[in-house]
Design an enzyme around this catalytic site. Sequence first.
Site, PDB file in Angstrom:
ATOM      1  N   SER A 167      -9.558  -8.631  -4.797  1.00  0.00           N
ATOM      2  CA  SER A 167      -8.307  -9.016  -5.458  1.00  0.00           C
ATOM      3  C   SER A 167      -8.128 -10.520  -5.348  1.00  0.00           C
ATOM      4  CB  SER A 167      -7.115  -8.330  -4.787  1.00  0.00           C
ATOM      5  OG  SER A 167      -5.906  -8.831  -5.300  1.00  0.00           O
ATOM      6  N   TYR A 203      -2.623  -6.621   2.743  1.00  0.00           N
ATOM      7  CA  TYR A 203      -3.420  -6.272   1.562  1.00  0.00           C
ATOM      8  C   TYR A 203      -4.541  -7.310   1.373  1.00  0.00           C
ATOM      9  CZ  TYR A 203      -4.532  -5.362  -3.386  1.00  0.00           C
ATOM     10  OH  TYR A 203      -5.178  -5.092  -4.566  1.00  0.00           O
TER      11      TYR A 203
HETATM   12  N1  LIG Z   1      -3.895  -3.708 -10.758  1.00  0.00           N
HETATM   13  C1  LIG Z   1      -4.011  -4.898 -10.209  1.00  0.00           C
HETATM   14  O1  LIG Z   1      -3.242  -5.824 -10.535  1.00  0.00           O
HETATM   15  C2  LIG Z   1      -5.099  -5.165  -9.204  1.00  0.00           C
HETATM   16  C3  LIG Z   1      -5.334  -6.486  -8.820  1.00  0.00           C
HETATM   17  C4  LIG Z   1      -6.322  -6.754  -7.897  1.00  0.00           C
HETATM   18  C5  LIG Z   1      -7.064  -5.733  -7.349  1.00  0.00           C
HETATM   19  N2  LIG Z   1      -6.812  -4.443  -7.723  1.00  0.00           N
HETATM   20  C6  LIG Z   1      -7.633  -3.391  -7.098  1.00  0.00           C
HETATM   21  O2  LIG Z   1      -8.191  -2.585  -8.106  1.00  0.00           O
HETATM   22  C7  LIG Z   1      -8.543  -1.324  -7.555  1.00  0.00           C
HETATM   23  C8  LIG Z   1      -8.098  -0.238  -8.530  1.00  0.00           C
HETATM   24  O3  LIG Z   1      -6.693  -0.219  -8.599  1.00  0.00           O
HETATM   25  P1  LIG Z   1      -5.901  -0.119  -9.974  1.00  0.00           P
HETATM   26  O4  LIG Z   1      -5.221  -1.407 -10.187  1.00  0.00           O
HETATM   27  O5  LIG Z   1      -6.750   0.446 -11.016  1.00  0.00           O
HETATM   28  O6  LIG Z   1      -4.706   0.899  -9.549  1.00  0.00           O
HETATM   29  P2  LIG Z   1      -4.511   2.443  -9.807  1.00  0.00           P
HETATM   30  O7  LIG Z   1      -4.347   2.725 -11.257  1.00  0.00           O
HETATM   31  O8  LIG Z   1      -3.392   2.845  -8.881  1.00  0.00           O
HETATM   32  O9  LIG Z   1      -5.866   3.070  -9.305  1.00  0.00           O
HETATM   33  C9  LIG Z   1      -6.157   3.235  -7.946  1.00  0.00           C
HETATM   34  C10 LIG Z   1      -7.217   4.302  -7.822  1.00  0.00           C
HETATM   35  O10 LIG Z   1      -7.522   4.480  -6.439  1.00  0.00           O
HETATM   36  C11 LIG Z   1      -7.477   5.860  -6.131  1.00  0.00           C
HETATM   37  N3  LIG Z   1      -7.153   6.101  -4.743  1.00  0.00           N
HETATM   38  C12 LIG Z   1      -6.068   5.711  -4.030  1.00  0.00           C
HETATM   39  N4  LIG Z   1      -6.139   6.197  -2.772  1.00  0.00           N
HETATM   40  C13 LIG Z   1      -7.294   6.910  -2.707  1.00  0.00           C
HETATM   41  C14 LIG Z   1      -7.937   7.663  -1.696  1.00  0.00           C
HETATM   42  N5  LIG Z   1      -7.404   7.807  -0.470  1.00  0.00           N
HETATM   43  N6  LIG Z   1      -9.102   8.259  -1.985  1.00  0.00           N
HETATM   44  C15 LIG Z   1      -9.659   8.151  -3.206  1.00  0.00           C
HETATM   45  N7  LIG Z   1      -9.104   7.454  -4.208  1.00  0.00           N
HETATM   46  C16 LIG Z   1      -7.937   6.846  -3.951  1.00  0.00           C
HETATM   47  C17 LIG Z   1      -6.443   6.432  -7.087  1.00  0.00           C
HETATM   48  O11 LIG Z   1      -6.691   7.811  -7.330  1.00  0.00           O
HETATM   49  P3  LIG Z   1      -5.958   9.052  -6.668  1.00  0.00           P
HETATM   50  O12 LIG Z   1      -4.527   8.670  -6.435  1.00  0.00           O
HETATM   51  O13 LIG Z   1      -6.149  10.131  -7.693  1.00  0.00           O
HETATM   52  O14 LIG Z   1      -6.723   9.307  -5.409  1.00  0.00           O
HETATM   53  C18 LIG Z   1      -6.747   5.646  -8.348  1.00  0.00           C
HETATM   54  O15 LIG Z   1      -7.791   6.245  -9.061  1.00  0.00           O
HETATM   55  C19 LIG Z   1      -7.883  -1.267  -6.188  1.00  0.00           C
HETATM   56  O16 LIG Z   1      -8.863  -1.504  -5.199  1.00  0.00           O
HETATM   57  C20 LIG Z   1      -6.884  -2.403  -6.228  1.00  0.00           C
HETATM   58  O17 LIG Z   1      -6.614  -2.913  -4.942  1.00  0.00           O
HETATM   59  C21 LIG Z   1      -5.852  -4.143  -8.645  1.00  0.00           C
END
Ligand SMILES: NC(=O)c1ccc[n+]([C@@H]2O[C@H](COP(=O)([O-])OP(=O)(O)OC[C@H]3O[C@@H](n4cnc5c(N)ncnc54)[C@H](OP(=O)(O)O)[C@@H]3O)[C@@H](O)[C@H]2O)c1
Length: 245
Positions: free
Chosen positions: A142, A155
Amino acid sequence: MAGIAGKVIAITGASSGIGEAAARLLAGRGAVVVLGARRSDRLETLAASIASKGGQASFLVTDVRRRDDVAGLANLATARYGKLDVLINNAGIAPISPLDDLRVDDWDDMIDVNVKGVLYGIAAALPVFRRQGFGHFVNTLSTAGIKIVPTMAVYAGSKNAVRAISEGLRQEAGPSLRVTTISPGYVDTELPSSMTDSALREQGQASMKAMAIPAGAIAEAMAFAIAQPDNVDVGEIVIRPTAQA
Ligand SMILES: NC(=O)c1ccc[n+]([C@@H]2O[C@H](COP(=O)([O-])OP(=O)(O)OC[C@H]3O[C@@H](n4cnc5c(N)ncnc54)[C@H](OP(=O)(O)O)[C@@H]3O)[C@@H](O)[C@H]2O)c1
């Protein structure tokens, strides 16, 4: 093996957001995708949607806090498709808060999912990659780990732990394995739903509404790294909205 077509790619956190976008894009370019997350209904719908467009997808309910679950995801890939080319360690949560609030359970959760979940991914895939003599880790970090701001200390720490682990892994990996980290800025996903502080969740949703880029932009970066020839190791990609300070 260069390109994406024919590669077997396991993705954690594939049920929404960046993971789902990556699954759709990579399957659309001919990869076989193996999807892991906790919400089975989402995974089932996604796998069916990919199959309906002529793609190949399998899924396994996977909680990355459980080492056996993550091992099961890698095993599914090798048992069903005979190999694992790429593991995208993407599952993550962001229950952010000021340290003064002492939301220690949230700190534990971020370490368990964002750090230990990735380590379990490495434990699951590294022996497979060693046996095969090829393999590629793609870890989602991130920009929170680059510009450290209040409320995001833990985080950011979790993401920078994975940054350090990824570089160590790269150093140890030798000439045949690749390690890529991708650091997104604000991306339009369900991530704010993991924020337990309601005021910060609303703030996060507002920031997303104001400037977030689509998850497909991050999926494209993953695809770029994966598509390079075996001897080209894309180390680190940072992608943020142009408007993000
Ligand atoms: N969106 C942003 O602005 C942003 C920015 C920087 C980095 N990121 C990173 O991008 C990655 C993906 O996040 P996203 O933004 O796409 O958010 P998201 O839509 O909330 O997706 C998060 C994913 O992680 C899964 N997850 C959460 N806890 C889990 C667990 N214990 N076991 C297995 N899967 C789990 C969720 O699935 P389930 O709930 O079905 O398990 C979901 O598929 C993350 O690592 C996040 O930190 C996001």
